[in-house]
Scaffold this motif. Structure first.
Motif, PDB file in Angstrom:
ATOM      1  N   SER A  61     110.572  59.503  -0.042  1.00 59.62           N
ATOM      2  CA  SER A  61     109.518  58.744  -0.726  1.00 59.62           C
ATOM      3  C   SER A  61     109.954  57.310  -0.984  1.00 59.62           C
ATOM      4  O   SER A  61     109.163  56.372  -0.829  1.00 59.62           O
ATOM      5  CB  SER A  61     109.149  59.433  -2.041  1.00 59.62           C
ATOM      6  N   HIS A  62     111.212  57.123  -1.386  1.00 55.42           N
ATOM      7  CA  HIS A  62     111.729  55.777  -1.627  1.00 55.42           C
ATOM      8  C   HIS A  62     111.660  54.917  -0.365  1.00 55.42           C
ATOM      9  O   HIS A  62     111.563  53.677  -0.453  1.00 55.42           O
ATOM     10  CB  HIS A  62     113.176  55.836  -2.119  1.00 55.42           C
ATOM     11  N   HIS A  63     111.743  55.568   0.798  1.00 58.29           N
ATOM     12  CA  HIS A  63     111.747  54.834   2.064  1.00 58.29           C
ATOM     13  C   HIS A  63     110.360  54.808   2.719  1.00 58.29           C
ATOM     14  O   HIS A  63     110.228  54.423   3.889  1.00 58.29           O
ATOM     15  CB  HIS A  63     112.772  55.444   3.016  1.00 58.29           C
ATOM     16  N   GLY A  64     109.328  55.196   1.974  1.00 54.61           N
ATOM     17  CA  GLY A  64     107.972  55.128   2.478  1.00 54.61           C
ATOM     18  C   GLY A  64     107.632  56.174   3.519  1.00 54.61           C
ATOM     19  O   GLY A  64     106.579  56.081   4.162  1.00 54.61           O
ATOM     20  N   LEU A  65     108.487  57.165   3.681  1.00 59.97           N
ATOM     21  CA  LEU A  65     108.250  58.221   4.673  1.00 59.97           C
ATOM     22  C   LEU A  65     107.503  59.365   3.993  1.00 59.97           C
ATOM     23  O   LEU A  65     108.088  60.337   3.522  1.00 59.97           O
ATOM     24  CB  LEU A  65     109.580  58.701   5.269  1.00 59.97           C
ATOM     25  N   CYS A  66     106.198  59.225   3.933  1.00 64.24           N
ATOM     26  CA  CYS A  66     105.350  60.173   3.213  1.00 64.24           C
ATOM     27  C   CYS A  66     104.840  61.247   4.174  1.00 64.24           C
ATOM     28  O   CYS A  66     104.253  60.937   5.214  1.00 64.24           O
ATOM     29  CB  CYS A  66     104.174  59.440   2.573  1.00 64.24           C
ATOM     30  N   TRP A  67     105.054  62.493   3.817  1.00 66.80           N
ATOM     31  CA  TRP A  67     104.667  63.604   4.671  1.00 66.80           C
ATOM     32  C   TRP A  67     103.234  64.029   4.387  1.00 66.80           C
ATOM     33  O   TRP A  67     102.657  63.728   3.339  1.00 66.80           O
ATOM     34  CB  TRP A  67     105.624  64.773   4.463  1.00 66.80           C
ATOM     35  N   THR A 236     118.163  50.452  -1.792  1.00 66.15           N
ATOM     36  CA  THR A 236     118.102  49.477  -0.696  1.00 66.15           C
ATOM     37  C   THR A 236     117.308  50.051   0.494  1.00 66.15           C
ATOM     38  O   THR A 236     117.796  50.077   1.632  1.00 66.15           O
ATOM     39  CB  THR A 236     119.514  49.085  -0.227  1.00 66.15           C
ATOM     40  N   PRO A 237     116.087  50.523   0.267  1.00 63.57           N
ATOM     41  CA  PRO A 237     115.340  51.177   1.352  1.00 63.57           C
ATOM     42  C   PRO A 237     115.023  50.247   2.521  1.00 63.57           C
ATOM     43  O   PRO A 237     115.063  50.667   3.682  1.00 63.57           O
ATOM     44  CB  PRO A 237     114.063  51.656   0.650  1.00 63.57           C
TER      45      PRO A 237
END
Length: 279
Positions: A61-67, A236-237
């Motif tokens: 989620s922190h890295h914007g990788l939303c499933w 640091t995403p």
């Protein structure tokens, strides 16, 4: 519709190699305007810890990788795997094996074929490879041929300690979730013949496979939890995503410094790299 997935094991926090794997599968799914599911493969209870399941989800989620959809936990599906194993054994496509690691090592790395004739009722359960599938087409690697006897050996469905084996669970879950595209590291390339054999047994169409190089440390070893790879810093995403894109040879335009900007630009670049129609 394209349906892909990322399926980490919660035996530790995500590291940079894990992020590369997650990003590659995510970009391929989104570049095809498809769905991207998250599955937590938490069957190996001696190695897995529930706290890492939540940490993994937080890092993604922190890295914007939303499933898309809900998270699938393999630990909630033990009865399904057991039912499949019982079916395989009842149809004489699986058998009990009591071979030790020493016996397999002394037999050139392959378990002795005589064990399937001994009629054991305890031990590990192996899948009977009546028709080995040693060749397949990989989207990234082209035509692949496997001739290693260990890779084509009768593989384990249920371990001696009663834990469901990866090879069975991953195929059962991919079928259940309608996964039709799998993008993963080339360290899993050798498991593909086993998976294809199970798809054939279940009379289900196999997904498209695409294997990419894995990230390695300065000693040439795969970055992994077993090799003590450091956890990703969630603070640091943007930096992490840029490093992962660099490894995957995905160009990011200068000035892209937000998570959404980096990901959107990476999706576009992935489409160009792999000859997909943009849009």
């Amino acid at each position: 519709m394209y349906i892909g997935r990322f399926a980490p094991s919660p035996s530790g926090p995500l590291h940079m190699g894990s992020l590369v794997a997650a990003l590659a599968s995510y970009l391929d799914a989104k570049a095809h305007n498809g769905l991207w599911h998250l599955r937590i493969e938490d069957l190996d209870t001696p190695r897995c810890d529930p706290k890492y399941s939540s940490q993994i989800q937080s890092t993604l989620s922190h890295h914007g990788l939303c499933w898309d959809g809900s998270v699938l936990l393999q630990s909630n599906r033990l009865h399904i795997y057991q039912r499949n194993i019982e079916e395989i054994v009842s149809e004489s496509c699986g058998y009990y094996c009591q071979c030790t690691r020493k016996m397999i090592k002394d037999n050139a790395g392959v378990h002795p074929s005589s064990c399937k004739l001994n009629g054991h009722k305890s031990g590990a359960i192996r899948f009977h490879h009546f028709q080995q599938i040693s060749t397949f087409t990989d989207r990234f690697k082209g035509n692949v041929a496997m001739d290693d006897s260990d890779t084509l050996d009768d593989f384990v469905l249920l371990r001696k300690d009663g834990i469901v084996a990866y090879n069975l669970a991953v195929v059962v879950d991919d079928i259940s979730q309608h996964i039709n595209h799998i993008v993963r590291g080339e360290d899993l390339l050798t498991t593909t013949p086993s998976h294809l054999a199970l798809y054939k047994y279940f009379n289900q169409p196999a997904p498209s496979y695409a294997h990419f190089p894995v990230l390695k440390d300065h000693n040439g070893l795969k970055l992994s939890k077993q090799n003590h790879a450091p956890a990703i810093c969630n603070q640091t995403p943007e930096h992490n995503l840029k490093l992962a894109c660099q490894f995957l040879e995905i160009d990011i335009q200068s000035g892209q410094n937000s998570i959404n900007g980096i990901l959107n630009n990476a999706i576009h670049s992935w489409r160009l790299k792999h000859g997909l129609v943009d849009g």
